[in-house]
Each structure stands twice: as structure tokens, then as C-alpha cells.
Motif scaffolding. Structure first.
Motif, PDB file in Angstrom:
ATOM      1  N   PRO A  56       0.840  -1.202   0.000  1.00 49.66           N
ATOM      2  CA  PRO A  56       0.000   0.000   0.000  1.00 49.66           C
ATOM      3  C   PRO A  56       0.875   1.252   0.000  1.00 49.66           C
ATOM      4  O   PRO A  56       2.068   1.189   0.337  1.00 49.66           O
ATOM      5  CB  PRO A  56      -0.786  -0.119   1.313  1.00 49.66           C
ATOM      6  CG  PRO A  56       0.094  -0.946   2.202  1.00 49.66           C
ATOM      7  CD  PRO A  56       0.804  -1.913   1.295  1.00 49.66           C
ATOM      8  N   ASP A  57       0.295   2.369  -0.378  1.00 45.28           N
ATOM      9  CA  ASP A  57       1.004   3.649  -0.358  1.00 45.28           C
ATOM     10  C   ASP A  57       1.351   4.002   1.083  1.00 45.28           C
ATOM     11  O   ASP A  57       0.454   4.195   1.908  1.00 45.28           O
ATOM     12  CB  ASP A  57       0.115   4.733  -0.962  1.00 45.28           C
ATOM     13  CG  ASP A  57       0.733   6.118  -0.873  1.00 45.28           C
ATOM     14  OD1 ASP A  57       1.931   6.225  -0.541  1.00 45.28           O
ATOM     15  OD2 ASP A  57       0.008   7.095  -1.121  1.00 45.28           O
ATOM     16  N   PRO A  58       2.621   4.092   1.450  1.00 45.16           N
ATOM     17  CA  PRO A  58       2.989   4.379   2.841  1.00 45.16           C
ATOM     18  C   PRO A  58       2.609   5.785   3.289  1.00 45.16           C
ATOM     19  O   PRO A  58       2.559   6.055   4.494  1.00 45.16           O
ATOM     20  CB  PRO A  58       4.514   4.188   2.849  1.00 45.16           C
ATOM     21  CG  PRO A  58       4.933   4.425   1.431  1.00 45.16           C
ATOM     22  CD  PRO A  58       3.805   3.914   0.591  1.00 45.16           C
ATOM     23  N   ASP A  59       2.327   6.671   2.327  1.00 43.33           N
ATOM     24  CA  ASP A  59       1.956   8.040   2.679  1.00 43.33           C
ATOM     25  C   ASP A  59       0.467   8.310   2.468  1.00 43.33           C
ATOM     26  O   ASP A  59       0.015   9.424   2.669  1.00 43.33           O
ATOM     27  CB  ASP A  59       2.788   9.031   1.850  1.00 43.33           C
ATOM     28  CG  ASP A  59       2.822  10.421   2.457  1.00 43.33           C
ATOM     29  OD1 ASP A  59       2.699  10.532   3.693  1.00 43.33           O
ATOM     30  OD2 ASP A  59       2.958  11.394   1.695  1.00 43.33           O
ATOM     31  N   LEU A 239       2.993  12.761  14.972  1.00 44.97           N
ATOM     32  CA  LEU A 239       2.260  11.495  14.959  1.00 44.97           C
ATOM     33  C   LEU A 239       2.816  10.554  13.901  1.00 44.97           C
ATOM     34  O   LEU A 239       3.098   9.370  14.174  1.00 44.97           O
ATOM     35  CB  LEU A 239       0.775  11.739  14.691  1.00 44.97           C
ATOM     36  CG  LEU A 239      -0.159  11.837  15.908  1.00 44.97           C
ATOM     37  CD1 LEU A 239       0.231  13.021  16.786  1.00 44.97           C
ATOM     38  CD2 LEU A 239      -1.613  11.966  15.471  1.00 44.97           C
ATOM     39  N   LYS A 240       3.007  11.070  12.701  1.00 44.89           N
ATOM     40  CA  LYS A 240       3.462  10.230  11.599  1.00 44.89           C
ATOM     41  C   LYS A 240       4.888   9.704  11.829  1.00 44.89           C
ATOM     42  O   LYS A 240       5.250   8.638  11.319  1.00 44.89           O
ATOM     43  CB  LYS A 240       3.373  10.994  10.285  1.00 44.89           C
ATOM     44  CG  LYS A 240       1.920  11.299   9.881  1.00 44.89           C
ATOM     45  CD  LYS A 240       1.828  12.165   8.635  1.00 44.89           C
ATOM     46  CE  LYS A 240       2.169  11.396   7.389  1.00 44.89           C
ATOM     47  NZ  LYS A 240       1.898  12.190   6.164  1.00 44.89           N
ATOM     48  N   THR A 245       5.470   1.832   9.146  1.00 37.95           N
ATOM     49  CA  THR A 245       5.240   1.885   7.702  1.00 37.95           C
ATOM     50  C   THR A 245       4.247   0.802   7.274  1.00 37.95           C
ATOM     51  O   THR A 245       4.313  -0.324   7.754  1.00 37.95           O
ATOM     52  CB  THR A 245       6.570   1.691   6.952  1.00 37.95           C
ATOM     53  OG1 THR A 245       7.518   2.647   7.435  1.00 37.95           O
ATOM     54  CG2 THR A 245       6.385   1.884   5.448  1.00 37.95           C
ATOM     55  N   TRP A 246       3.325   1.152   6.385  1.00 37.55           N
ATOM     56  CA  TRP A 246       2.304   0.246   5.857  1.00 37.55           C
ATOM     57  C   TRP A 246       1.329  -0.254   6.932  1.00 37.55           C
ATOM     58  O   TRP A 246       0.781  -1.347   6.821  1.00 37.55           O
ATOM     59  CB  TRP A 246       2.925  -0.967   5.155  1.00 37.55           C
ATOM     60  CG  TRP A 246       3.910  -0.613   4.090  1.00 37.55           C
ATOM     61  CD1 TRP A 246       3.723   0.206   3.009  1.00 37.55           C
ATOM     62  CD2 TRP A 246       5.265  -1.080   3.999  1.00 37.55           C
ATOM     63  NE1 TRP A 246       4.846   0.291   2.256  1.00 37.55           N
ATOM     64  CE2 TRP A 246       5.829  -0.497   2.839  1.00 37.55           C
ATOM     65  CE3 TRP A 246       6.041  -1.934   4.775  1.00 37.55           C
ATOM     66  CZ2 TRP A 246       7.132  -0.739   2.449  1.00 37.55           C
ATOM     67  CZ3 TRP A 246       7.340  -2.177   4.391  1.00 37.55           C
ATOM     68  CH2 TRP A 246       7.884  -1.587   3.237  1.00 37.55           C
ATOM     69  N   SER A 247       1.102   0.527   7.961  1.00 39.04           N
ATOM     70  CA  SER A 247       0.157   0.076   8.992  1.00 39.04           C
ATOM     71  C   SER A 247      -1.277   0.059   8.474  1.00 39.04           C
ATOM     72  O   SER A 247      -2.134  -0.631   9.020  1.00 39.04           O
ATOM     73  CB  SER A 247       0.241   0.975  10.229  1.00 39.04           C
ATOM     74  OG  SER A 247      -0.247   2.267   9.954  1.00 39.04           O
ATOM     75  N   VAL A 248      -1.547   0.815   7.407  1.00 40.35           N
ATOM     76  CA  VAL A 248      -2.884   0.833   6.801  1.00 40.35           C
ATOM     77  C   VAL A 248      -2.820   0.072   5.481  1.00 40.35           C
ATOM     78  O   VAL A 248      -2.091   0.465   4.565  1.00 40.35           O
ATOM     79  CB  VAL A 248      -3.372   2.275   6.565  1.00 40.35           C
ATOM     80  CG1 VAL A 248      -4.814   2.264   6.063  1.00 40.35           C
ATOM     81  CG2 VAL A 248      -3.263   3.103   7.849  1.00 40.35           C
TER      82      VAL A 248
END
Length: 364
Positions: A56-59, A239-240, A245-248
Motif C-alpha cells: 500500500p502507499d505508505p503516505d 504522529l506520523k 510503515t504500511w500500517s494501513v
């Protein structure tokens, strides 16, 4: 009680306890939109399956862009999380508070997460006659003693909110006391926009405020886990910086993107139905069963049962009949006679009340 993990919606435990197949329950213990996910959202998730071979997009760029447009805030003010709970955890990791304040009764994760990250939890209690809201001067006093304060807006399990003037005062107090104010707006979408009390339009002005919202409850996708935080760019950066990374995952991101396109009718119907069915449920609970309720603005109702009923007794009797309800006996500030009911559609609500009548007539 079946809340082994401190929350509703635990169908696995319910199946083991009541001997009912998990798919056969009507679940009033979890506050999810009874309309189910919009059909085009499910179609988008199905389409996205072919791309699970890619990261997934990490950002989270596409979803942040859509949220930026919908919320009228800059993309730099948004952090996407694996559910609202991850956003809360990121706030705790980023701010590293020694002491966290809560206002009981409230969402259990405020205290649970805080303790997991090594913070001491200090709480005050709201007043039943005020919908379990606390007095502003008491909240101000608590903020002088803590580094971070969680505030449910609207609150879970009560469904009430503080007004905008009170929120503005609390934001000012947060700056004066150097206290981070985390406002949990997970259920805000269920309230009509003109009745929402939120600092969202001016949140960038407040250096000590972070708003957290969920997309899983209103759009009925809790299995995908999706939420976001909104705050000034410097706070969002903090927060970020703590996020894995890639938690979503990409299915959740795709669903979130689809939820922000062509959902106006779905959103309007959800809010309209929530008001109608909530009023219907409250009227029957009070008039037919002698229950006490509080003036919820969202898709759940806090209910106090008449004696001699207890939450555990009613939960057991209804559970055996395939109806799950949320016992609130474990909430600090509530009692063994308190339950929470989700608001559903008329067909399922009729089933609930038919089963409730059967149980009620049988006695404790």
C-alpha cells in the motif's frame, strides 16, 4: 459478560458462551451503520484485491487528498491510521505523557492505551443529570494535573457532546496548561452537519488540539480498520514519525477513498434513519419497559434497566436468543444495570423488541 476484551462486537466469544453461530446473531453491542457498506465501496474493495501483491502507499496520498477536500483542511494536517485506535496510540507515543486524564464514563481504550504506554491515568466523573458530562471547571482542574486529556465528542457510551463554546474554552485551557487535548470524534458523522460541535474548521489555530475520527462505524467497514487524525502540521508530523510503515493496508485505503465519492445519499439516509429509529427505540424502552435513557445524538443509546434487572442477566437471556447487547457494568461511572444498544433498522429493531418482550415476561 462477554466483553472479554473490553469492547462489543466480539462474535467469537458470544458464540462460545451462548452456543449460537456467530453469523446468526443480531449484534446490538457494536455501533455500526445498519445500512452496511455502500455497494460501490464493496465493489472497489473487490477490484483492489487484484493488487494485494503490491504494497500500500505508505503516505496514503490519494485518501489524504480526498479527505483534505472533504474536510477543507490542508493535506499536511491529516494522518491516516489503522482505525481511530491507532491514531490514539500515535498521539500517546508522540506526546509521551506521564499522566493522562479521562472523564468517566468513556471509551475504555483511553485508559487501556495510556497504561500500555506507561502513563498514569487520572479521571473525573460526569454527572448523570447532565448526560454524564463534567463541569467545565472540573475538566480545567484535571487539565492542570495531566499532560494529555482524552475527550469523547460525542462521548461513548453516552452519545452526548459538549457545545462549541465549551470546546473553545477547553482548547484555550489546553494551551495555557500545556496539556494535549485529544478530541475523539469517532461518531461525529452520525450527527447532522449543522448540529456538530467540532473544532475542525479552526483546528489549525489550536496548538494543543488533535481531532480523531473513524471511518469504520459510519461507513460500516470495521473489519478493515480505518481512521484519521486532524491537527496542525507540526502535530501531524509528530504522529506520523511514530507510525509503522504500511500500517494501513491497501484494501482499507481503497475503501476509504470510495467512501468519499458519491456517498451523499447514503450519508443523508443514514442520519435520517438514525434519528427516526433512535427515537422509536427510546420511546419503547421508556414506556414499555420502564428504562431510563440519555439524550444521545448518535447511533447508540445508553440505557439503565429497572430493578431487579442487571446488565449481565439481560445480556445472557437475550444472547441465548441470538441478540447481543453491550453490558456497561464495567464502565467506571456507570452501574450494573446499564447497557448500551446500537441503533439499527426497523426490521431488526422489531426483532429486538419481540425478544425483549419474551425475556421480560419470563422475569429475571
Amino acid at each position: 459478560m462477554i466483553e472479554r476484551f473490553g469492547h462489543g462486537g466480539d462474535l467469537e466469544t458470544a458464540q462460545a458462551v451462548f452456543g449460537v453461530d456467530r453469523g446468526a446473531f443480531i449484534d446490538y453491542s457494536a455501533n455500526i451503520n445498519p445500512l452496511g457498506p455502500p455497494q460501490h465501496v464493496l465493489a472497489r474493495v473487490q477490484q483492489e484485491l487484484r493488487d494485494v501483491v503490491h504494497y500500500p502507499d505508505p503516505d496514503h496520498r490519494r485518501l489524504r487528498a480526498l479527505l483534505s477536500e472533504a474536510l477543507h483542511v490542508d493535506e499536511s494536517m491529516i494522518c491516516i491510521g489503522n482505525g481511530a485506535a491507532e491514531c490514539m496510540a500515535l498521539a500517546l507515543l508522540a506526546m509521551a505523557p506521564s499522566r493522562v486524564g479521562v472523564i468517566y464514563p468513556c471509551f475504555s481504550e483511553y485508559a487501556e492505551l495510556s497504561r500500555k504506554f506507561g502513563a498514569e491515568v487520572i479521571g473525573i466523573h460526569g454527572y448523570a443529570e447532565q448526560g454524564f458530562r463534567a463541569e467545565l471547571n472540573e475538566i480545567a482542574g484535571l487539565m492542570q494535573d495531566v499532560d494529555l486529556l482524552f475527550l469523547g465528542q460525542p462521548n461513548n457510551p453516552t452519545g452526548v457532546q459538549y457545545d462549541l463554546e465549551e470546546l473553545e474554552q477547553l482548547a484555550a485551557i489546553a494551551a495555557d496548561t500545556d496539556t494535549m487535548l485529544i478530541i475523539d470524534e469517532a461518531f461525529m458523522d452520525f450527527i447532522a452537519p449543522d448540529r456538530q460541535a467540532t473544532l475542525l474548521p479552526c483546528v489549525e489555530q489550536y496548538s494543543h488540539v488533535i481531532l480523531i475520527r473513524s471511518m469504520t462505524k459510519f461507513y460500516a467497514i470495521p473489519g478493515l480498520r480505518l481512521g484519521y487524525a486532524v491537527a496542525g502540521p507540526s502535530l501531524i508530523h509528530r504522529l506520523k514519525s511514530k507510525q509503522v510503515t504500511w500500517s494501513v493496508n491497501r484494501l482499507a485505503l481503497a475503501a476509504g477513498e470510495a467512501c468519499l465519492v458519491d456517498c451523499e445519499e447514503y450519508e443523508a439516509v443514514t442520519r435520517e434513519q438514525t434519528v427516526i429509529e433512535r427515537n422509536y427505540m427510546i420511546e419503547r424502552l421508556e414506556q414499555e419497559f420502564g428504562c431510563q435513557t440519555w439524550p444521545s445524538l448518535v447511533n447508540f443509546i445508553l440505557v439503565r434497566l429497572p430493578k431487579p434487572w442487571t446488565a449481565e442477566q439481560l445480556q445472557t437471556k437475550l444472547g441465548l436468543k441470538g441478540i447481543l447487547i453491550r453490558s456497561c457494568a464495567m464502565y467506571e461511572g456507570l452501574s450494573e444495570t446499564d447497557i448500551r444498544l446500537a441503533v439499527k433498522d426497523r426490521e431488526r429493531n422489531e426483532i429486538l423488541f419481540n425478544k425483549l418482550i419474551e425475556v421480560w415476561q419470563g422475569g429475571v
